[in-house]
Design an enzyme around this catalytic site. Structure first.
Site, PDB file in Angstrom:
ATOM      1  N   GLY A 111       0.809  -1.225   0.000  1.00  0.00           N
ATOM      2  CA  GLY A 111       0.000   0.000   0.000  1.00  0.00           C
ATOM      3  C   GLY A 111       0.832   1.260   0.000  1.00  0.00           C
ATOM      4  N   GLY A 113       2.368   2.569  -3.003  1.00  0.00           N
ATOM      5  CA  GLY A 113       2.557   3.156  -4.331  1.00  0.00           C
ATOM      6  C   GLY A 113       3.645   2.494  -5.151  1.00  0.00           C
ATOM      7  CG  ASP A 157       0.465   0.133 -10.938  1.00  0.00           C
ATOM      8  OD1 ASP A 157       0.953   1.132 -11.498  1.00  0.00           O
ATOM      9  OD2 ASP A 157      -0.194   0.202  -9.887  1.00  0.00           O
TER      10      ASP A 157
HETATM   11  C1  GLA Z   1      -2.202   3.351  -9.350  1.00  0.00           C
HETATM   12  C2  GLA Z   1      -2.962   2.641 -10.468  1.00  0.00           C
HETATM   13  C3  GLA Z   1      -2.338   2.955 -11.817  1.00  0.00           C
HETATM   14  C4  GLA Z   1      -2.167   4.446 -12.043  1.00  0.00           C
HETATM   15  C5  GLA Z   1      -1.492   5.082 -10.837  1.00  0.00           C
HETATM   16  C6  GLA Z   1      -1.445   6.580 -10.941  1.00  0.00           C
HETATM   17  O1  GLA Z   1      -0.912   2.847  -9.233  1.00  0.00           O
HETATM   18  O2  GLA Z   1      -2.959   1.243 -10.262  1.00  0.00           O
HETATM   19  O3  GLA Z   1      -3.126   2.388 -12.851  1.00  0.00           O
HETATM   20  O4  GLA Z   1      -3.388   5.053 -12.335  1.00  0.00           O
HETATM   21  O5  GLA Z   1      -2.143   4.747  -9.616  1.00  0.00           O
HETATM   22  O6  GLA Z   1      -0.643   6.964 -11.999  1.00  0.00           O
END
Ligand code: GLA
Length: 350
Positions: A111, A113, A157
């Protein structure tokens, strides 16, 4: 079953990296541009199948409770732990023919990022026998992520973690899904610093931001093609700021891919810091801790630039710096030097 295992093997081992996004946030779900890098932090899934077992149990290095499932992904037991929703969604998509026991081990913070959920989805899918192209693996994992979390996430991601290349970041056009490797120069360090706040995206305004982007597109058409001039047609000041972030961020990603690929680290760093300002002031996904970290890091000699990475609302900052310029011991929170890694893959059983 995966191609490179000996016939009859009933245990599989797969690893998937997390990703740090160097630039291009909140652009993927409107088909824009992103420049993430798969990291050497990642998740390992090991599964031992048994022909007698009709359920799958997973234990995790990070979770006190194991998670149990029927082979179609239905959770078993009265209390399904939160993390098990991602496993259940992958199982439901792949429906393995045998049960058994799995172990999940990760070096990624959860969680924060850095795409811990994408790494889990991809490594599990490979360990369960997914045997297709990396792009299809990413699409399967994105669908599982959306089903498990209820968050309408984009494709960045899963694609970055599936297709990462050693020594490279990946420029992705999220409309066509075309990926272009961009070499990361050796004469820099990429550092990730945790802000101290973890979060579940389902509890943030991520979905609201996506709806705001939809509202903008109803007014001016696809954001990925929008010019600055188009913003004058938006009268709502909040929507105008959101649109300005997306349009300017897409421009910055193009410039950043050229700067990084051309080893212009000063230009790359400046674009990263501009991106942070835009995410904070216009898209409003930063926090006081993230803003403070970015300001503090940018004041250090040898730092080219810094920005929040990923969705924001907490999580981590990514820093581009001269080697040795940032002392990891200076932080009260977790911090890592990350290296560009290859994407999700099966491993031999040791
Ligand atoms: C999260 C989402 C991605 C993207 C980012 C922001 O990581 O899973 O798809 O939208 O936020 O860039």
């Amino acid at each position: 079953m995966p191609a490179d295992l000996p016939p009859g093997a009933n245990r599989h081992r797969a690893w998937a990296p997390g990703r740090v996004n160097l630039i291009g946030d909140h652009t993927d779900y409107t088909g824009g541009l992103v420049l993430p890098m798969a990291t050497d932090l990642g998740t390992l899934v090991e599964v031992e199948f048994s022909s007698e077992a009709d359920e799958l149990t997973f234990s995790s290095s990070h979770e006190p409770e194991p998670a149990r499932f029927k082979l179609d992904g239905t959770p078993l037991g009265s209390k399904a732990p939160v993390w098990s929703a991602y496993l259940g969604a992958i199982l439901a998509a792949l429906r393995p023919p045998q049960g058994g026991h799995g172990r999940v081990t990760t070096t990624l913070p959860i969680g924060a990022g850095l795409a811990s959920s994408a790494a889990l989805e991809l490594s599990l899918a490979l360990a369960l026998g997914f045997d297709g192209a990396g792009r299809d693996l990413a699409l399967l994992a994105q669908a599982a992520e959306q089903a498990a979390s209820g968050v309408p996430c984009g494709i960045m991601d899963q694609l970055a973690c599936a297709l990462g290349q050693v020594g490279h970041a990946l420029a992705i056009d999220c409309h066509t899904l075309a990926t272009t490797p961009v070499p990361v120069p050796k004469e820099c360090e990429i550092i990730v610093v945790h802000s101290g706040t973890s979060r579940r995206l389902a509890d943030t305004a991520y979905g609201e931001r996506r709806q705001e982007c939809q509202a903008i597109e109803e007014l001016i058409g696809p954001l990925r093609q929008a010019s600055y001039d188009a913003l004058s047609a938006i009268s709502d000041p909040r929507l105008k700021r959101r649109a300005r972030h997306v349009v300017s961020e897409n421009t910055r990603v193009g410039q950043a891919a050229a700067a990084l690929g051309g080893s212009d680290l000063k230009a790359m760093g400046r674009l990263m810091t501009e991106s942070h300002t835009s995410l904070s002031a216009d898209f409003e996904v930063s926090t006081p801790e993230l803003d403070h970290l970015v300001g503090w890091l940018n004041a250090l000699p040898g730092v080219y630039g810094a920005r929040l990475t990923g969705a924001g609302f907490g999580g981590c900052v990514v820093v581009l710096a001269q080697p040795g310029a940032v002392d990891l011991a200076a932080f009260k929170t977790l911090a890592w030097i990350v290296r560009p890694s290859s994407g999700a893959r099966l491993l031999r059983w040791p």
